[in-house]
Scaffold this motif. Structure first.
Motif, PDB file in Angstrom:
ATOM      1  N   SER A  58       0.826  -1.206   0.000  1.00 61.69           N
ATOM      2  CA  SER A  58       0.000   0.000   0.000  1.00 61.69           C
ATOM      3  C   SER A  58       0.867   1.264   0.000  1.00 61.69           C
ATOM      4  O   SER A  58       0.416   2.316  -0.421  1.00 61.69           O
ATOM      5  CB  SER A  58      -0.959   0.007   1.187  1.00 61.69           C
ATOM      6  OG  SER A  58      -0.239   0.001   2.395  1.00 61.69           O
ATOM      7  N   LEU A  59       2.107   1.157   0.450  1.00 63.60           N
ATOM      8  CA  LEU A  59       3.025   2.294   0.455  1.00 63.60           C
ATOM      9  C   LEU A  59       4.152   2.150  -0.555  1.00 63.60           C
ATOM     10  O   LEU A  59       4.759   3.135  -0.957  1.00 63.60           O
ATOM     11  CB  LEU A  59       3.647   2.475   1.848  1.00 63.60           C
ATOM     12  CG  LEU A  59       2.671   2.798   2.971  1.00 63.60           C
ATOM     13  CD1 LEU A  59       3.404   2.875   4.303  1.00 63.60           C
ATOM     14  CD2 LEU A  59       1.938   4.093   2.691  1.00 63.60           C
ATOM     15  N   ASN A  60       4.459   0.916  -0.939  1.00 63.81           N
ATOM     16  CA  ASN A  60       5.563   0.667  -1.858  1.00 63.81           C
ATOM     17  C   ASN A  60       5.061  -0.219  -3.001  1.00 63.81           C
ATOM     18  O   ASN A  60       4.864  -1.413  -2.820  1.00 63.81           O
ATOM     19  CB  ASN A  60       6.718  -0.007  -1.122  1.00 63.81           C
ATOM     20  CG  ASN A  60       7.917  -0.213  -2.019  1.00 63.81           C
ATOM     21  OD1 ASN A  60       7.822  -0.261  -3.238  1.00 63.81           O
ATOM     22  ND2 ASN A  60       9.077  -0.349  -1.399  1.00 63.81           N
ATOM     23  N   PRO A  61       4.876   0.365  -4.186  1.00 62.22           N
ATOM     24  CA  PRO A  61       4.299  -0.368  -5.306  1.00 62.22           C
ATOM     25  C   PRO A  61       5.281  -1.272  -6.051  1.00 62.22           C
ATOM     26  O   PRO A  61       4.946  -1.807  -7.109  1.00 62.22           O
ATOM     27  CB  PRO A  61       3.807   0.758  -6.218  1.00 62.22           C
ATOM     28  CG  PRO A  61       4.793   1.855  -5.973  1.00 62.22           C
ATOM     29  CD  PRO A  61       5.113   1.767  -4.500  1.00 62.22           C
ATOM     30  N   SER A  62       6.482  -1.463  -5.519  1.00 63.62           N
ATOM     31  CA  SER A  62       7.470  -2.273  -6.225  1.00 63.62           C
ATOM     32  C   SER A  62       6.907  -3.636  -6.571  1.00 63.62           C
ATOM     33  O   SER A  62       6.266  -4.296  -5.741  1.00 63.62           O
ATOM     34  CB  SER A  62       8.726  -2.453  -5.371  1.00 63.62           C
ATOM     35  OG  SER A  62       9.395  -1.223  -5.243  1.00 63.62           O
ATOM     36  N   SER A  63       7.170  -4.035  -7.813  1.00 61.56           N
ATOM     37  CA  SER A  63       6.647  -5.300  -8.294  1.00 61.56           C
ATOM     38  C   SER A  63       7.491  -5.779  -9.461  1.00 61.56           C
ATOM     39  O   SER A  63       7.978  -4.974 -10.256  1.00 61.56           O
ATOM     40  CB  SER A  63       5.192  -5.101  -8.753  1.00 61.56           C
ATOM     41  OG  SER A  63       4.600  -6.311  -9.103  1.00 61.56           O
ATOM     42  N   ALA A  64       7.660  -7.087  -9.543  1.00 61.73           N
ATOM     43  CA  ALA A  64       8.361  -7.696 -10.672  1.00 61.73           C
ATOM     44  C   ALA A  64       7.594  -8.956 -11.051  1.00 61.73           C
ATOM     45  O   ALA A  64       7.431  -9.849 -10.228  1.00 61.73           O
ATOM     46  CB  ALA A  64       9.796  -8.042 -10.288  1.00 61.73           C
ATOM     47  N   VAL A  65       7.103  -8.990 -12.276  1.00 58.74           N
ATOM     48  CA  VAL A  65       6.413 -10.165 -12.804  1.00 58.74           C
ATOM     49  C   VAL A  65       7.123 -10.537 -14.094  1.00 58.74           C
ATOM     50  O   VAL A  65       7.169  -9.734 -15.031  1.00 58.74           O
ATOM     51  CB  VAL A  65       4.924  -9.887 -13.093  1.00 58.74           C
ATOM     52  CG1 VAL A  65       4.254 -11.117 -13.679  1.00 58.74           C
ATOM     53  CG2 VAL A  65       4.197  -9.425 -11.843  1.00 58.74           C
ATOM     54  N   ILE A  66       7.691 -11.728 -14.119  1.00 56.99           N
ATOM     55  CA  ILE A  66       8.425 -12.186 -15.300  1.00 56.99           C
ATOM     56  C   ILE A  66       7.831 -13.511 -15.751  1.00 56.99           C
ATOM     57  O   ILE A  66       7.646 -14.427 -14.949  1.00 56.99           O
ATOM     58  CB  ILE A  66       9.921 -12.330 -14.985  1.00 56.99           C
ATOM     59  CG1 ILE A  66      10.460 -10.960 -14.572  1.00 56.99           C
ATOM     60  CG2 ILE A  66      10.674 -12.890 -16.191  1.00 56.99           C
ATOM     61  CD1 ILE A  66      11.831 -10.960 -14.021  1.00 56.99           C
ATOM     62  N   LEU A  67       7.522 -13.576 -17.030  1.00 57.44           N
ATOM     63  CA  LEU A  67       6.886 -14.755 -17.608  1.00 57.44           C
ATOM     64  C   LEU A  67       7.680 -15.251 -18.803  1.00 57.44           C
ATOM     65  O   LEU A  67       8.169 -14.451 -19.596  1.00 57.44           O
ATOM     66  CB  LEU A  67       5.474 -14.409 -18.102  1.00 57.44           C
ATOM     67  CG  LEU A  67       4.552 -13.654 -17.172  1.00 57.44           C
ATOM     68  CD1 LEU A  67       3.338 -13.147 -17.931  1.00 57.44           C
ATOM     69  CD2 LEU A  67       4.138 -14.544 -16.015  1.00 57.44           C
ATOM     70  N   LYS A  68       7.781 -16.549 -18.920  1.00 56.85           N
ATOM     71  CA  LYS A  68       8.234 -17.170 -20.163  1.00 56.85           C
ATOM     72  C   LYS A  68       7.009 -17.939 -20.644  1.00 56.85           C
ATOM     73  O   LYS A  68       6.558 -18.873 -19.978  1.00 56.85           O
ATOM     74  CB  LYS A  68       9.415 -18.103 -19.932  1.00 56.85           C
ATOM     75  CG  LYS A  68       9.933 -18.721 -21.225  1.00 56.85           C
ATOM     76  CD  LYS A  68      11.141 -19.606 -20.976  1.00 56.85           C
ATOM     77  CE  LYS A  68      11.647 -20.161 -22.303  1.00 56.85           C
ATOM     78  NZ  LYS A  68      12.754 -21.114 -22.061  1.00 56.85           N
ATOM     79  N   VAL A  69       6.439 -17.491 -21.759  1.00 58.07           N
ATOM     80  CA  VAL A  69       5.141 -18.013 -22.193  1.00 58.07           C
ATOM     81  C   VAL A  69       5.268 -18.861 -23.458  1.00 58.07           C
ATOM     82  O   VAL A  69       6.277 -18.805 -24.165  1.00 58.07           O
ATOM     83  CB  VAL A  69       4.131 -16.862 -22.434  1.00 58.07           C
ATOM     84  CG1 VAL A  69       3.906 -16.075 -21.143  1.00 58.07           C
ATOM     85  CG2 VAL A  69       4.587 -15.943 -23.550  1.00 58.07           C
ATOM     86  N   GLN A  70       4.211 -19.603 -23.732  1.00 58.57           N
ATOM     87  CA  GLN A  70       4.155 -20.405 -24.947  1.00 58.57           C
ATOM     88  C   GLN A  70       4.050 -19.493 -26.164  1.00 58.57           C
ATOM     89  O   GLN A  70       3.576 -18.355 -26.077  1.00 58.57           O
ATOM     90  CB  GLN A  70       2.955 -21.354 -24.914  1.00 58.57           C
ATOM     91  CG  GLN A  70       3.061 -22.430 -23.868  1.00 58.57           C
ATOM     92  CD  GLN A  70       1.810 -23.295 -23.796  1.00 58.57           C
ATOM     93  OE1 GLN A  70       0.801 -23.020 -24.432  1.00 58.57           O
ATOM     94  NE2 GLN A  70       1.893 -24.343 -23.000  1.00 58.57           N
TER      95      GLN A  70
END
Length: 180
Positions: A58-70
Motif C-alpha cells: 500500500s506504500l511501496n508499489p514495487s513489483s516484478a512479474v516475469i513470464l516465459k510463455v508459450q
C-alpha cells in the motif's frame, strides 16, 4: 538466438535482483493464485514465471512479474499485465504513493518473455515532483540496463493512461447530489 533466452523466468528475476542490489526492494514471493486471479493469466500458457512484490504494497508499489510463455501468448500476457499496471497506477495517483516510480514502470516483451517491472529504490517523498521524477527515471534506467544486458534490448511498451482527475473513481468522497 542468445543462450540467455534459455533462462527460466526465475533465473531472469534472480539476475535482475542481483544486478539492481538496493534498487530491488521486493521482499515477498507471489503465488500462482495471484498470477491467475489478480493478473488474469492463463497459467496453462505460461512455461515458467517468477513474481515478487513489496510486503508493504500500500506504500511501496514495487513489483516484478516475469513470464516465459508459450508461442503466441506473449501479447495477450502483456495486455493482462498492462491492465494490472493500470490498477496500480490508479491507486498511486489516488494516494500519491510513489507515483513517479509507478510512472517509470517497464513492460518488456522479448520473444516469449514478458515482464512488468515497477522497480527502483524509494525516492525522497519530501522532494519536489520534479526531483522525484528525475530520481525515478534514473532508477528505471538501471532496470533498462539490466534487461538489455540479458535480452539485448529493452523496449518499454507500457502505456501510461492520462490522469483524468477521477483518481480511478474507486472512492468518490465528494457530495455531488445537488449538482446533476
Amino acid at each position: 538466438m542468445k543462450p540467455e533466452f534459455l533462462m527460466t523466468a526465475q533465473e531472469v528475476l534472480d539476475s535482475i535482483k542481483k544486478s539492481l542490489g538496493d534498487s530491488f526492494d521486493c521482499d515477498v514471493t507471489e503465488d500462482e493464485a495471484r498470477m491467475s486471479d489478480y493478473w488474469g493469466l492463463d497459467m496453462t500458457k505460461v512455461e515458467s514465471w517468477a513474481a515478487m512484490s513489496n510486503s508493504n504494497s500500500s506504500l511501496n508499489p514495487s513489483s516484478a512479474v516475469i513470464l516465459k510463455v508459450q508461442e503466441g501468448y506473449a501479447q495477450d500476457a502483456a495486455a493482462l499485465l498492462q491492465s494490472g499496471y493500470e490498477q496500480v497506477l490508479s491507486y498511486s495517483r489516488m494516494y500519491n504513493m510513489d507515483l513517479q516510480k509507478v510512472l517509470q514502470a517497464r513492460l518488456f516483451v522479448n520473444g516469449n518473455y514478458v515482464a512488468l517491472l515497477i522497480l527502483g529504490a524509494q525516492g525522497d517523498w519530501e522532494a519536489s515532483d520534479e526531483e522525484q521524477a528525475k530520481f525515478a527515471a534514473g532508477e528505471a534506467a538501471k532496470v533498462d540496463e539490466v534487461w538489455s544486458g540479458i535480452f539485448g534490448s529493452a523496449d518499454n511498451s507500457i502505456v501510461i493512461p492520462e490522469d483524468d482527475g477521477s483518481n480511478g473513481g474507486f472512492f468518490d468522497m465528494t457530495d455531488d447530489e445537488g449538482n446533476n
